[in-house]
Design an enzyme around this catalytic site. Structure first.
Site, short mmCIF file in Angstrom:
data_model
loop_
_atom_site.label_atom_id
_atom_site.label_comp_id
_atom_site.label_asym_id
_atom_site.label_seq_id
_atom_site.Cartn_x
_atom_site.Cartn_y
_atom_site.Cartn_z
N TRP A 1 6.79 1.81 -4.04
CA TRP A 1 7.16 3.11 -3.47
C TRP A 1 6.88 3.18 -1.97
O TRP A 1 7.08 4.20 -1.34
CB TRP A 1 6.40 4.25 -4.17
CG TRP A 1 4.92 4.33 -3.81
CD1 TRP A 1 4.07 3.29 -3.57
CD2 TRP A 1 4.14 5.53 -3.62
NE1 TRP A 1 2.81 3.75 -3.28
CE2 TRP A 1 2.83 5.13 -3.30
CE3 TRP A 1 4.42 6.88 -3.70
CZ2 TRP A 1 1.80 6.04 -3.06
CZ3 TRP A 1 3.40 7.78 -3.47
CH2 TRP A 1 2.11 7.37 -3.15
N ASP A 2 6.42 2.05 -1.40
CA ASP A 2 5.94 2.08 -0.02
C ASP A 2 7.01 2.46 1.00
O ASP A 2 6.69 2.77 2.15
CB ASP A 2 5.33 0.72 0.36
CG ASP A 2 4.18 0.34 -0.55
OD1 ASP A 2 4.37 0.42 -1.78
OD2 ASP A 2 3.11 -0.01 -0.05
N GLU B 1 -3.87 4.97 -8.95
CA GLU B 1 -3.69 4.01 -10.03
C GLU B 1 -4.90 3.89 -10.94
O GLU B 1 -4.89 3.09 -11.87
CB GLU B 1 -3.34 2.65 -9.44
CG GLU B 1 -2.11 2.73 -8.57
CD GLU B 1 -1.55 1.38 -8.21
OE1 GLU B 1 -2.34 0.53 -7.76
OE2 GLU B 1 -0.34 1.19 -8.37
N GLN C 1 -6.62 6.45 -4.52
CA GLN C 1 -5.92 6.84 -3.30
C GLN C 1 -5.39 8.26 -3.44
O GLN C 1 -5.44 8.85 -4.52
CB GLN C 1 -4.77 5.89 -3.03
CG GLN C 1 -3.68 5.90 -4.09
CD GLN C 1 -2.81 4.66 -4.02
OE1 GLN C 1 -3.18 3.61 -4.53
NE2 GLN C 1 -1.68 4.79 -3.38
C1 BGC Z 1 -1.22 0.78 -4.07
C2 BGC Z 1 0.19 1.27 -4.27
C3 BGC Z 1 1.11 0.48 -3.38
C4 BGC Z 1 0.95 -1.01 -3.63
C5 BGC Z 1 1.80 -1.84 -2.71
C6 BGC Z 1 -1.29 -0.70 -4.30
O1 BGC Z 1 -2.57 -1.16 -4.04
O2 BGC Z 1 -2.09 1.43 -4.95
O3 BGC Z 1 0.28 2.62 -3.98
O4 BGC Z 1 2.43 0.83 -3.62
O5 BGC Z 1 -0.39 -1.35 -3.42
O6 BGC Z 1 1.48 -1.61 -1.39
#
Ligand code: BGC
Length: 820
Positions: A358-359, A497, A619
């Protein structure tokens, strides 16, 4: 006062093996088509070095077996290494740093020009002193080309020098230690040979996706003083090809070796086949100096688009410049035809296997305000994968498009199903694919793109369909709960997460994640807006194509007003339903015991516990709402949903979650800094500075060597522009509501908006100045302090800000028109 040039140079004066992986990532040179880590040309992959070259969108699948489980992974492929170049004197050992006495060492990345330089003075075992200067770049001008120049100075000796220059196809994806039990050989069918008197070539094919990659190299002696080429020989290998050039070098003289390479793949447009294309490109490529000139010119142009300066903060400027460089090396106009998305870790390493998450939510907004055409090519990556997203929704029993949490070549779900906790050595189930919110990020990007460009054509062709299909998915996954007379969304994961289930493990996922539900309401509203904005003919055609009935639209209306949002008893927005009754974590005890607790999930799992039990977030989750939507927009949404939302509760929400967040993702500090900048300014700057250090300071203790964190990099640039300037497009008005942190006196930048290139914005003290360059684009509406002015080419707008305990507020401005 420091030299202003400092903000353009990232450099080190030593060689530190323990830092080499990190520096290789930070010194990656690329152009959005391909990128190469800043590994030493004489090095091979070992415990210190990791040469890696990656091209946008080049993936391959491999099957592996881990602890008796069959797994399949798709990875961004480490392509043949084009760097190999070394030398030896008088038949001695081939040059390697480890074998010589290093007298001086300097490595630096010139950010203005995208050039990596190494200057090394060494004394070899025979006490000969040699100075080596190497420069290299991956051309921003010709996206298939890269060049490496090596200057060898014989300080106090004369003799025979053998130069070795080659291409290595024997590489594997071995850059991430925790993936090491998995298959990693993606290249097969390797062919090597000579393609010209001064050049070698290598081609390979990925084992499953059958993409042919061809690299052609040309190695020539440049204009050195006092060096003579005697002869060359080819040293063929099974997976690599090397040329040895035998030269004579006199004491005090320099030997200049120019290696130029071209890289093509069978996915490229406008070619017959990659080997031929690579040969032709390298055969006609100019000298190193000429290529460098063209490359630097392109960078000069890019910097005009990406001008960003905070006076008196050279270190901050340096980091912002670095972030712009890596952003553009990962995604640029050269990514255009490649059908590639936003790789979370850039083209800089192998973490997350090069997948797209989703970045883009953190990347597209800044592209939209600086290079909207690049943002739209990235949106097309999603648009092309709508059929796959529709299939995924259908298989899960829903309608519309369900974009995967991790996406690679064809848009199917690429999230791993098992995850190795390096701390405990345990493989545990990975349920992160339940983060359905990724589609919200896609829709947000598409809407933003439309807002900043006003481009109805792009909206008609891609954006609208993306937004409508994502909205349809949310309307379909939402279930009516008669007991509440509200719609609920269950069994999913929010951006945090750490919570993939309830503590009693009843079913996977959690219910009614506030971020997801509010943003689902948001996307349903935008879907309805989008239909209004399309030209009638397109609206009709799209509705027909998607089978969008009046009844379905009425249902969207209803759901957008009746989605359930959980709150705690004291009015705090609950991260998800039931969060309030989780245990509090003893943060102090964990900090005392472990020091760095960013990856609390791994710590808890290793203790036989789980973060699911605690009010602890990896996060920003609820706070994402304040990040994406302005307070006014949120108030409007909550009112629509029938909830009371009071502005004064924003700081309470921020404080509540700030205390319970471990910042285990580099995105987290960025979001916290952003939301504080609009609420509690003193708290924002330190977090911003930390977010800027995510990669330079390797804040996650080792992860940057596996690739940059592109979202955090782009997001910090965006923060300075959109958040500090209070840039927001609402109802076709570009609003400016600057709130500079106390640490900043001056902020100067350029933005692109609705066809106007390089609009200059400068805030100094209490003064704001916006300057629209002359041109043909139509005037636009600028909002400042509740008033709206129409500004056009050549206009200058000046505004005055008033300091306020909670930040500056916009005050009346004045418009200056050029005399006609
Ligand atoms: C984060 C996610 C992110 C992913 C890729 C993960 O550590 O929790 O939000 O999309 O890294 O950057």
């Amino acid at each position: 006062m420091r030299d202003r040039a400092d903000e353009w140079v990232l450099g080190w004066d030593d060689f530190d093996p323990s830092q080499e992986g990190l520096r290789e990532t930070l010194c990656t040179t690329g152009n959005g088509y391909f990128a190469t880590r800043g590994a030493a040309p004489e090095a091979v992959a070992d415990a210190v070095h990791y040469p890696g070259t990656y091209a946008a969108g080049i993936f391959n699948r491999l099957a592996s077996t881990v602890e008796g489980r069959a797994l399949e992974h798709e990875s961004l492929v480490n392509l043949p290494n084009w760097l190999p170049l070394t030398f030896r004197v008088e038949g001695g050992p081939w040059f390697r740093l480890a074998d010589v006495e290093v007298e001086r060492y300097r490595q630096q990345l010139d950010l203005r020009n995208g050039v990596l330089t190494r200057r090394i003075a060494v004394r070899d075992r025979s006490r000969r002193r040699t100075v080596i200067v190497q420069r290299r770049f991956t051309s921003m001008d010709e996206p298939h080309l890269a060049a490496l120049e090596t200057v060898i100075e014989a300080v106090d000796w004369s003799g025979t020098v053998d130069v070795r220059s080659g291409l290595d196809g024997g590489v594997a994806n071995g850059g991430v230690r925790r993936y090491q039990g998995l298959g990693n050989r993606h290249l097969g069918a390797i062919r090597t040979g000579r393609w010209a008197d001064d050049g070698v070539e290598l081609s390979a094919r990925t084992t499953q996706s059958e993409i042919t990659i061809a690299v052609a190299a040309r190695t020539r002696l440049g204009e050195g003083r006092g060096s003579i080429e005697r002869f060359r020989r080819l040293v063929p290998g099974r997976a690599h090809v090397t040329e040895e050039i035998v030269c004579e070098l006199r004491r005090g003289a320099t030997l200049v070796v120019e290696k130029t390479v071209a890289l093509y793949t069978s996915r490229d447009a406008g070619i017959s086949e990659p080997r031929l294309a690579a040969r032709r490109a390298v055969a006609t490529a100019g000298t190193f100096a000429r290529l460098l000139r063209a490359h630097s010119e392109r960078w000069r142009d890019l910097w005009r688009d990406w001008h960003l300066r905070l006076e008196r903060h050279v270190d901050v400027d340096l980091r912002l410049n670095l972030h712009v460089v890596h952003l553009l090396q990962a995604v640029s106009e050269h990514t255009g035809d490649l059908d590639a998305g936003v790789p979370a870790r850039g083209l800089h390493g192998e973490a997350y296997r090069g997948h797209v998450f989703w970045d883009e939510l953190f990347v597209l907004p800044t592209l939209n305000f600086n290079m909207p055409h690049v943002a739209s090519t990235l949106l097309r990556y999603r648009h092309r994968r709508l059929p796959e997203a529709r299939r995924a929704a259908l298989e899960a029993g829903h309608a519309g498009a369900m974009f995967p949490w991790q996406s690679g070549s064809d848009g199917r779900e690429e999230s791993q199903t098992w995850h190795l906790n390096p701390r405990s050595g345990h493989w545990t189930p990975d349920r992160s694919h339940r983060q359905r919110h990724v589609g919200l990020a896609v829709a947000y990007g598409a809407w933003q793109q439309f807002q900043t460009t006003g481009d109805v054509d792009v909206l008609s062709r891609f954006g609208a369909e993306l937004i409508l299909e994502v909205a349809r998915f949310w309307a379909s996954i939402a279930r009516y709960d008669a007991s509440r007379d509200r719609y609920v969304i269950c069994g999913i994961m929010g951006p945090d997460e750490y919570h993939d289930a309830y503590p009693d493990d009843r079913g996977p996922g959690v219910d009614n994640n506030a971020y997801t539900n509010v943003m689902a309401a948001w996307v349903l509203c935008r879907a309805l807006d989008v239909l209004d904005r399309l030209p009638a003919a397109r609206r009709h055609a799209l509705r027909q194509q998607l089978g969008l009935t009046e009844a379905e639209l009425r249902r969207w209306q209803r759901i957008s007003r009746r989605l359930f949002v959980p709150f705690h008893e004291d009015g705090i927005i609950s991260q998800f339903e039931g969060y309030e009754s989780l245990d509090e974590l003893d943060w102090e005890a964990y900090r005392a015991r472990y020091g760095d607790i960013q990856r609390l999930d791994r710590i808890l799992e290793a203790e036989g516990d789980t973060p699911n039990r605690y009010k602890a977030s990896k996060q920003a989750d609820v706070l994402m709402l304040f990040y994406l939507l302005s307070a006014d927009q949120l108030a409007e949404l909550f009112a629509r949903l029938g909830y009371r939302f009071e502005y004064r509760t924003i700081p309470d929400n921020i404080a509540y979650y700030a205390r319970r967040t471990s910042h285990g993702s580099t995105l987290s500090r960025l979001v916290h800094s952003w939301v504080l900048a609009r609420g509690d300014r003193p708290g924002s700057w330190p977090l911003f500075v930390e977010a800027l250090g995510a990669d330079v300071a390797d804040a996650q203790g080792g992860t940057t060597s596996e690739g940059i964190h592109l979202g955090a990099m782009a997001g910090t640039v965006d923060l300075v522009q959109r958040c500090y300037l209070g840039l927001e497009v609402r109802d076709d008005v570009l609003w400016l509501n600057p709130r500079l942190p106390d640490e900043l006196d001056v902020l100067e930048t350029t933005i692109r908006y609705r066809g106007h290139w390089r609009i200059g914005v400068r805030v100094e003290g209490q003064r704001l100045r916006l300057n629209v360059p002359s041109g043909d684009s139509a005037p636009f509406r600028l909002g400042f302090d509740r008033r709206i002015e129409t500004v056009g080419p050549g206009d200058t707008f000046e505004g005055h800000l008033r300091r306020h305990p909670h930040g500056d507020v916009a005050r009346v401005g004045r418009l200056h028109r050029p005399m006609s």
